[in-house]
Motif scaffolding. Structure first.
Motif, mmCIF file in Angstrom:
data_model
loop_
_atom_site.group_PDB
_atom_site.id
_atom_site.type_symbol
_atom_site.label_atom_id
_atom_site.label_comp_id
_atom_site.label_asym_id
_atom_site.label_seq_id
_atom_site.Cartn_x
_atom_site.Cartn_y
_atom_site.Cartn_z
ATOM 1 N N LEU B 7 -114.997 -68.702 -50.209
ATOM 2 C CA LEU B 7 -114.177 -67.624 -50.783
ATOM 3 C C LEU B 7 -114.786 -66.268 -50.446
ATOM 4 N N ILE B 8 -113.965 -65.378 -49.927
ATOM 5 C CA ILE B 8 -114.434 -63.998 -49.697
ATOM 6 C C ILE B 8 -113.745 -63.090 -50.707
ATOM 7 N N GLY B 9 -114.541 -62.486 -51.560
ATOM 8 C CA GLY B 9 -113.986 -61.609 -52.603
ATOM 9 C C GLY B 9 -113.954 -62.327 -53.932
ATOM 10 N N SER B 10 -114.308 -61.604 -54.991
ATOM 11 C CA SER B 10 -114.406 -62.275 -56.292
ATOM 12 C C SER B 10 -113.810 -61.420 -57.404
ATOM 13 N N GLY B 11 -112.798 -60.652 -57.066
ATOM 14 C CA GLY B 11 -112.117 -59.856 -58.096
ATOM 15 C C GLY B 11 -111.103 -60.690 -58.834
ATOM 16 N N MET B 13 -108.147 -61.775 -58.055
ATOM 17 C CA MET B 13 -107.583 -62.908 -57.328
ATOM 18 C C MET B 13 -108.645 -63.923 -56.924
ATOM 19 N N GLY B 14 -109.858 -63.447 -56.662
ATOM 20 C CA GLY B 14 -110.923 -64.387 -56.344
ATOM 21 C C GLY B 14 -111.140 -65.355 -57.491
ATOM 22 N N ARG B 15 -111.220 -64.787 -58.679
ATOM 23 C CA ARG B 15 -111.404 -65.647 -59.856
ATOM 24 C C ARG B 15 -110.192 -66.559 -60.059
ATOM 25 N N ALA B 16 -108.978 -65.991 -59.884
ATOM 26 C CA ALA B 16 -107.766 -66.799 -60.054
ATOM 27 C C ALA B 16 -107.768 -67.993 -59.098
ATOM 28 N N LEU B 38 -119.010 -71.955 -51.022
ATOM 29 C CA LEU B 38 -119.723 -70.724 -50.642
ATOM 30 C C LEU B 38 -118.862 -69.513 -50.995
ATOM 31 N N LEU B 39 -119.503 -68.519 -51.578
ATOM 32 C CA LEU B 39 -118.792 -67.300 -51.954
ATOM 33 C C LEU B 39 -119.455 -66.107 -51.295
ATOM 34 N N ALA B 40 -118.642 -65.290 -50.668
ATOM 35 C CA ALA B 40 -119.162 -64.061 -50.062
ATOM 36 C C ALA B 40 -118.594 -62.855 -50.788
ATOM 37 N N ASP B 41 -119.466 -61.863 -50.999
ATOM 38 C CA ASP B 41 -118.949 -60.600 -51.542
ATOM 39 C C ASP B 41 -119.704 -59.453 -50.907
ATOM 40 N N ILE B 42 -119.458 -58.280 -51.397
ATOM 41 C CA ILE B 42 -119.886 -57.039 -50.747
ATOM 42 C C ILE B 42 -121.400 -56.947 -50.528
ATOM 43 N N ASP B 43 -122.143 -57.541 -51.454
ATOM 44 C CA ASP B 43 -123.594 -57.603 -51.274
ATOM 45 C C ASP B 43 -124.087 -58.862 -51.962
ATOM 46 N N VAL B 44 -125.340 -59.155 -51.722
ATOM 47 C CA VAL B 44 -125.844 -60.455 -52.155
ATOM 48 C C VAL B 44 -125.906 -60.572 -53.675
ATOM 49 N N ASP B 45 -126.175 -59.471 -54.363
ATOM 50 C CA ASP B 45 -126.244 -59.553 -55.819
ATOM 51 C C ASP B 45 -124.872 -59.810 -56.436
ATOM 52 N N THR B 46 -123.905 -59.055 -55.951
ATOM 53 C CA THR B 46 -122.538 -59.286 -56.421
ATOM 54 C C THR B 46 -122.139 -60.723 -56.138
ATOM 55 N N ALA B 47 -122.453 -61.197 -54.952
ATOM 56 C CA ALA B 47 -122.061 -62.542 -54.541
ATOM 57 C C ALA B 47 -122.757 -63.592 -55.415
ATOM 58 N N ARG B 48 -124.031 -63.377 -55.683
ATOM 59 C CA ARG B 48 -124.774 -64.357 -56.474
ATOM 60 C C ARG B 48 -124.161 -64.470 -57.885
ATOM 61 N N ALA B 50 -121.203 -63.660 -58.891
ATOM 62 C CA ALA B 50 -119.852 -64.226 -58.853
ATOM 63 C C ALA B 50 -119.897 -65.728 -58.605
ATOM 64 N N ALA B 51 -120.770 -66.155 -57.705
ATOM 65 C CA ALA B 51 -120.869 -67.589 -57.400
ATOM 66 C C ALA B 51 -121.243 -68.359 -58.664
ATOM 67 N N GLU B 52 -122.139 -67.785 -59.407
ATOM 68 C CA GLU B 52 -122.555 -68.438 -60.646
ATOM 69 C C GLU B 52 -121.400 -68.474 -61.648
ATOM 70 N N ALA B 53 -120.755 -67.355 -61.802
ATOM 71 C CA ALA B 53 -119.659 -67.265 -62.785
ATOM 72 C C ALA B 53 -118.490 -68.167 -62.392
ATOM 73 N N LEU B 54 -118.212 -68.268 -61.122
ATOM 74 C CA LEU B 54 -117.016 -68.996 -60.682
ATOM 75 C C LEU B 54 -117.336 -70.421 -60.245
ATOM 76 N N GLY B 55 -118.637 -70.777 -60.250
ATOM 77 C CA GLY B 55 -118.991 -72.164 -59.973
ATOM 78 C C GLY B 55 -119.055 -72.510 -58.489
ATOM 79 N N PHE B 56 -119.437 -71.533 -57.678
ATOM 80 C CA PHE B 56 -119.629 -71.841 -56.254
ATOM 81 C C PHE B 56 -121.075 -72.274 -56.038
ATOM 82 N N ALA B 57 -121.245 -73.193 -55.107
ATOM 83 C CA ALA B 57 -122.573 -73.779 -54.887
ATOM 84 C C ALA B 57 -123.549 -72.780 -54.274
ATOM 85 N N SER B 58 -123.041 -71.947 -53.382
ATOM 86 C CA SER B 58 -123.954 -70.973 -52.772
ATOM 87 C C SER B 58 -123.223 -69.656 -52.539
ATOM 88 N N HIS B 59 -123.942 -68.669 -52.037
ATOM 89 C CA HIS B 59 -123.352 -67.343 -51.913
ATOM 90 C C HIS B 59 -123.971 -66.612 -50.732
#
Lengths: 375, 375, 375, 375
Positions: B7-11, B13-16, B38-48, B50-59
Motif C-alpha cells: 500500500l502506498i499512502g495511509s490517509g 483511503m489508505g486506512r479504508a 508492505l506499506l510505503a509513505d512519505i517518510d519512514v516514520d510516517t510509514a512505520r 501507519a504500518a503498525e496502526a493498519l496491520g502491515f507487516a513491514s514499511h
C-alpha cells in the motif's frame, strides 16, 4: 362596490380561477368583492354550460364581446397560450385590468407589446405563476433575502410531471402546436424559471438542451402526429448576482406528479423544497452546534405568510387551490390599493419569457446565449 | 497462497483499503487471502506508524522500494492524484497488479499511458469508484439493463458534499493544487460521472460550467491562498444511447454530506436513489393499478447482489466501508479468476477522465465539447 | 332552493365551517345551495362582528333564537363540547337537521339522548370528524375493505400535536374544564378513535393510561390553574374482528403539528399514512417480485375519491380546509338525497364516545374495560 | 497478548460475531487482540465446516469441551435461547468471561442464576443488544441525559419486522418452541425493551396484550404445527421517572424489515429515529426561532460516538455489522480495562427479561403488572 370579472376560457385553469375568486372572498378580507360577471368561451353553448357550472352571471360565445363590455373591470385569460396576446391587447385597449395564465405568450416578441401596451395604458396586470404564492416560497424568499443562509451561490430547480408520457394519447392537443410555445419549455419551464428569478434574481445567460422524447403521438382522431416541441429541457444558468445553477423541466418525467423543487446553496446555509410536499421546507444553517447539524423540516404554519388566513394551526396544510386563492387576493389588492401593483405582472412574465426564449435559442445554437440578446 | 499487498499512502483511503482487505477476507470466500505485506509513505516514520496502526507487516519511506519488492503482488495507490501515474507506471513495469484510488490521474493525457502500459503488460488494474459497488447500484443497473423501466431517456446525477465550504480552512491542501486535477471536478465529479456511465452508458458530449465559490482560502500557515480549481460544476450530457441528462458536483454544497444521487427516467418507469440513504432505491413503473401508482421504496436486502454476504436479513443495511469491502472482493476475484478482469479498470477510469476533461474544456470554451476530442 | 344554515359559535371551527359551506358550493355540484343565514354567538356584538366577517346574513346573541327561527334548516354547532347537548337537543326538538363539531359530547351518557332524540325525530345529523373525509382515508378504507392487504390484524394510530405544551399559556381555557371532556382524550382522542373504527371496525375493549404532563397552568389572568384533564393517553385495543392495536393521543407531543397517523397490518399487505403529509399513503403488498418489495408512496390524485372535484392533476394536493369542504358536501347530499344519511352521524359519534369513555374508565380502574359496559 | 475466544453456535449470530471480532481488531485500537480459537457446534462436522468458514483455529462437536478448555478466555454463546443458561453457568464456573446473545434466557427465573453466578465469580459478561451500540443511540442518550430536550415524559418504541409473516414456512423452528421464550416477545421485544430502558431508565409496570396471528404453521417436514408463542405484542409502560410510554414488537409486521424505532417526548424537545434509516436522528427543540421550527435530520458523522473510527466523513454511514463491531470493542475493553465492565451485562439483560416476563404475565392476567413482582 365590486370587481366585475370577465373570464375567457373555462378549462382546468378557468375553473381553478373561478374557485379561487370565490374562495378569496371567503378567506381574505378583500378591499372589493369580485363578481363573476361574464364568461366567454369558444361558442355560446360551451360558454353557457361553463357559466352555469362555474357560477358566472352571464356568458358569450365571442370573447370580443366580453372585452368590449363596459361593465367588466378585469379580463381573465385562461385560453391556449397563442391566444393570450390578441385578447390581452384588446382588453388593455378597452381599459381593462388583465389577469392572464402563464406563459404570457409563446415568445418574448409576442409578449413585449403586451407589456408595453399595459404600461402605456396604466392598466394593472398579473400572470398566474401560482407557485410563487405558496407560503413556503415566501418563506424561502424571506430566508434568502434576510441573509440567513449567507450569500447564495448555487441553485437547482426542476419542474417534473409525467402527464405527457403516454405516447398513445395526444393530451391537450394545443400544447403540441409549436405556435403555442415550445412544449414543456413554455408550460412547465416558465414556472420553474419564474421561481428561479423570484428566489435568485435575474438570469444573465443560459446553455440549454431540449429533447423530444416521444417524437410521434396520436391525434384524438387516431392519426399519427409528428411532434416538434420539447418534452424535456435542461439548462445551465448564470445569475446576475454571480450565482450559478441549473433548471430542468419535463412533462415526461416518469412517476413525478408535481415535482416543483428547488435547492438554494448559500455560504451560511441552504434550503430545499419539493412541492410534491407542498407544505414543507428543508433549511440548513451553518453554526448549528457540533453533532446537531442537519436540515430542519419546517412545516407551513401560521408563522408564515398568508397561512393563518386559511387555518390557524401549524401542520394543517394548504392545498394547490389555496395557492390560486392567494394569487387572486394579490391581484385584487394590487388593483385596488392606491399605487398598488399586482405581482408577477406582465413585465415580470416577459422577463421570464426572455429566459425561455434564450433557452430555446441556446439549444438551437448549441452554445451559451445571453438573455439580453432576446429582444 | 496469498496475495501480497503493498500500500502506498495511509490517509483516509489508505486506512479504508486496509480495513476492507481484512473485512473482505472475513465476509467473502476469497480465492486467495490478501496479506498486508508492505506499506510505503512519505517518510519512514510516517510509514512505520501507519504500518503498525493498519496491520502491515513491514514499511518503507520510499515507494520505489515497495514497487521494486519482488514479493509484492499488488500495488495499492492511495496518494494524491498527481502521484498516481508515476507510481502506477512503475508498478506496471515491475509486473504488479495495480489498484488505484480515483481519479486515475489529473488528466486523460496523464491517464492514457497508464492504461496502455497496463494493457501491454497484461497486469490487472482497478480504480476505486466505490459507489458502483453498492448493492443498490447493482439493483439500479439490473433494473435498467433488464428493460424494466423501458428505454431510458433521462438522467440526473449529483455528488454534493460540503467539506470544503469553510473558507478559513484549507482542508486537504493538495486538492487545491491544480496539478492534482480540477478540484471538485476531479474529486467528486469523477464519482458521479462513473455512476452515469455505469447506469446509462457512454457520454458523447458535454456542456459545462465550473464555478469557484471561495476564491481565497487560508493555508495551514495562515497565509491567503488564491484558488484556481472548481468548487462546483454542472454539466449537460448527451449519452451515446440518445438519452440526455445533467451531472453536478460540489464540495461546497452546504448541508449535504454524501448526496450521491441519481435519477433515471425511462419510457416504462423511473428510479431514484440518494446515498445519504445508502440502502434505499425508489422505483416507479408504469402499469401499476390505477390509483395505486407511486414510487416504491426498496430497502437493500439479501435478494440484492452481495448483500447476503454481510447480513442475511433485509433492512439490516450496509455501511460505507462495506462498499470498499465489495470492491476488494471484486479486485481479488478479478485478479485470481482465470480470464478475470477487475472492474472498473484503468480503461474505464480513463474513459471517465475523458468526460472530466471534456467538462473542463467545455467550460473553458463556453460551448458543447465532444468527449471524443479528448485525446 | 337553498339550505338555510344557522351557525352557533364563530371560533376556529365556526370560521372553518363558513369557508367550507362556501367552498362546497363552488367545488361540488350540490343538490341545494347552502345559505349562510344566521349566526349566533355569546353576545350580540360578537355575533354581529362574526356574521359580517364570515358572511352570514343576520346574527343573534341568543342561540335559542337561532334554534327557534323557523326559516333555519340546519343548525351547525361549533361551541365548546359541554354546550353541544343542550343546543343539539333544542335544535332536534325544533325539527332541524344538526351538524355538530366533535366530540359529540363530553360523555357517552350525555351523547346518548342526542342520538335518541335525532333518531326519534328523524332529523339528519353529522359530526365533524374531518379526517375521515381525506381522499387518502377513503383510499385506505378501500384497500382494507377490498381485501387487497388480506385479513387485517394489527392497527397503530396516533393523533399528536403540541399546542398545549407551553405551561405558561392556558390556551383555549374551556378545554381544561373537566366538564368539557377529558382534555386530549376528548379533543384528539376522538379523532383517532373515529379513524380506528372507520378503518378497522368496532372496538370491543380497551386498556388505557392517561397522563397529566403539565399539572399546573396559568389562567389568562395569570393565576395558577390545577389541571385535572389528560395531556396524553395511550390505549391497547381489541377490535371486534379479532385485530389488536394501539391508539395514542397527545396535545403535548413536542414538535408534532398534525401527526394523525395510522398503520394497518394485514396478512397480505400493510398501509401507513401520517397526515403531516396529507396527500400520501404508503402501501405494501406481499407478492411483489423478489428484490422489488417495498412500500409504495401513493400521492393523492384524481383516481381517488373526491380529489378531481378540486384539481384534475395528480400530486397537486388538497389542504386541510378541503377536508371540511368534502364534509359539507357529504352533509348536504346526506340531507337532501332521498333516504340519504350524512355520515358520521350522531350514532357513530356516540360509538366513538363510548370508546373514549371506556378508555377513561380503563385508566381509572387500571384494567381492561369493555366498551359495551359504557351505557 | 490475546483474548482467546470460544464460540458456541455458528448460525446468523455466530457468523456476525466472527466478522465483528475481526473487524473490531481492524477498526479499533484494542487493548488486546481477539483470537478466534475454538468453535463448538451441534456435531463435529458442523463445527469443522463452520470453523473453517469463520476462521476459527480449532473446533469441537461438544460445547462442554470448549467450556473446559483452559486456554479459552471468553465463551461466546449464540445458540438458541433455551441453551444459554446451562452453557453460561458452565462457562462461569470454569472462570470464563461470557458474551451471550439476547435474550439472556427464556425467563427471568432462568436468567437470575446466571447473573448471580457471574457476579459471585467476578467474571465479566455482556449480552448482544446491538442496537444500543449505534452512534445514533448514543446521540439520543446524550441528548436526553444532557437535558437538551428537558424532562422526558413520553416514549414510543417499536421493533417491527416481517420475517415470520409467511404461514407456509416454519422459519427458525426453535423460535416457535415455547421453552425458548415467548416468540417475538423474547426475540424482538427484548431489543426494544432494552432500548427503552437505555434511553428512559427503569420500567415500573406494564399492561400488555400478546397476539398469535398465525396460529398454525408448517414444520420443515410439512406437518402442521400449532403455535403458542406470540407474533405480536403491545404494552403500555410506566417508567420509574414518571414518564409513560408504549412498546410494541411484531415479527409479522408486513413490509417492515428493521423498524427499530423510538420517539421520546420532553418538555423542551423531542427526538425520533427509525433504524430502517440506521444513520439518522430527528431532533426537535423548543426555542427555535418563530417560523423556523421543525425536526432536524441529523446524519451520523464523526462528531458522534465511535463513528470516526469507521470513516472520517459525515453522512458516509455505518451498517448493521458495524454495530456488532462496536459491541465487541466494548466487550474487549470492558474485560481488559482495570475495573472495567462490559455493558449491557447479565444484570442489565436480567432486568430486561423481568420486563419481558411482566409483559407476558400482564397479558395472562389482563391487568397491569409490576416488574418488581417478577422474581
Amino acid at each position: 362596490m365590486s370587481l366585475r370579472v370577465g373570464l375567457i376560457g373555462s378549462g382546468y385553469m378557468g375553473r381553478a380561477h373561478a374557485l379561487a375568486f370565490r374562495a378569496a372572498a371567503s378567506v381574505f378580507d378583500l378591499p372589493v368583492e369580485p363578481e363573476l360577471a361574464l364568461l366567454a368561451d369558444i361558442d355560446v353553448d360551451t360558454a353557457r354550460a361553463a357559466a352555469e357550472a362555474l357560477g358566472f352571471a352571464s356568458h358569450t360565445g365571442d370573447w370580443r364581446e366580453l372585452v368590449a363590455d363596459p361593465s367588466i373591470d378585469l379580463v381573465d385569460i385562461t385560453t391556449p397560450n397563442q391566444l393570450h396576446a390578441e385578447m390581452a391587447l384588446a382588453a388593455i385597449e378597452a381599459g381593462k385590468h388583465v389577469y392572464c395564465e402563464k406563459p404570457l405568450a409563446p415568445t418574448a416578441a409576442e409578449a413585449r407589446p403586451m407589456v408595453e401596451a399595459a404600461e402605456a395604458a396604466g392598466t394593472k396586470t398579473m400572470v398566474g405563476f401560482n407557485y410563487l404564492k405558496n407560503p413556503i416560497t415566501a418563506l424561502a424568499k424571506e430566508i434568502i433575502d434576510s441573509g440567513e443562509i449567507g450569500e447564495v451561490f448555487g441553485f437547482r430547480g426542476i419542474h417534473f410531471e409525467d402527464y405527457m408520457l403516454d405516447p398513445n394519447t395526444l393530451v391537450t392537443a394545443w400544447r403540441f402546436d409549436p405556435t403555442s410555445g415550445d412544449g414543456v419549455v413554455a408550460d412547465l419551464g416558465s414556472h420553474i424559471v419564474s421561481l428561479g428569478r423570484h428566489l435568485m434574481g435575474p438570469i444573465d445567460s443560459v446553455a440549454a438542451e431540449r429533447q423530444i422524447v416521444v417524437d410521434e403521438r396520436t391525434s384524438p382522431d387516431g392519426d399519427p402526429v409528428k411532434i416538434e416541441v420539447a418534452d424535456q429541457v435542461s439548462s445551465l444558468l448564470r445569475f446576475a448576482n454571480g450565482a450559478r445553477g441549473t433548471v430542468e423541466a419535463s412533462w415526461v418525467a416518469t412517476g413525478r406528479k408535481m415535482a416543483v423543487a428547488c435547492e438554494v446553496r448559500g455560504t451560511e446555509g441552504a434550503l430545499m423544497f419539493d412541492f410534491e410536499r407542498l407544505n414543507e421546507l428543508q433549511l440548513y444553517t451553518t453554526g448549528q452546534p457540533i453533532g446537531r447539524e442537519g436540515f430542519t423540516t419546517i412545516l407551513a404554519g401560521p408563522a408564515h405568510q398568508d397561512f393563518a388566513s386559511f387555518v390557524p394551526a401549524p401542520g394543517h396544510q394548504l392545498g394547490f387551490n389555496d395557492l390560486k386563492t392567494i394569487e387572486i387576493r394579490d391581484l385584487i389588492e394590487g388593483i385596488h390599493s392606491p399605487g398598488g401593483a399586482p405581482w408577477p405582472d406582465f413585465r415580470e412574465a416577459y422577463e421570464v419569457q426572455r429566459v425561455i426564449d434564450a433557452i430555446i435559442e441556446s439549444d438551437r445554437r448549441g452554445a451559451w446565449f445571453d438573455v439580453d440578446e432576446v429582444s
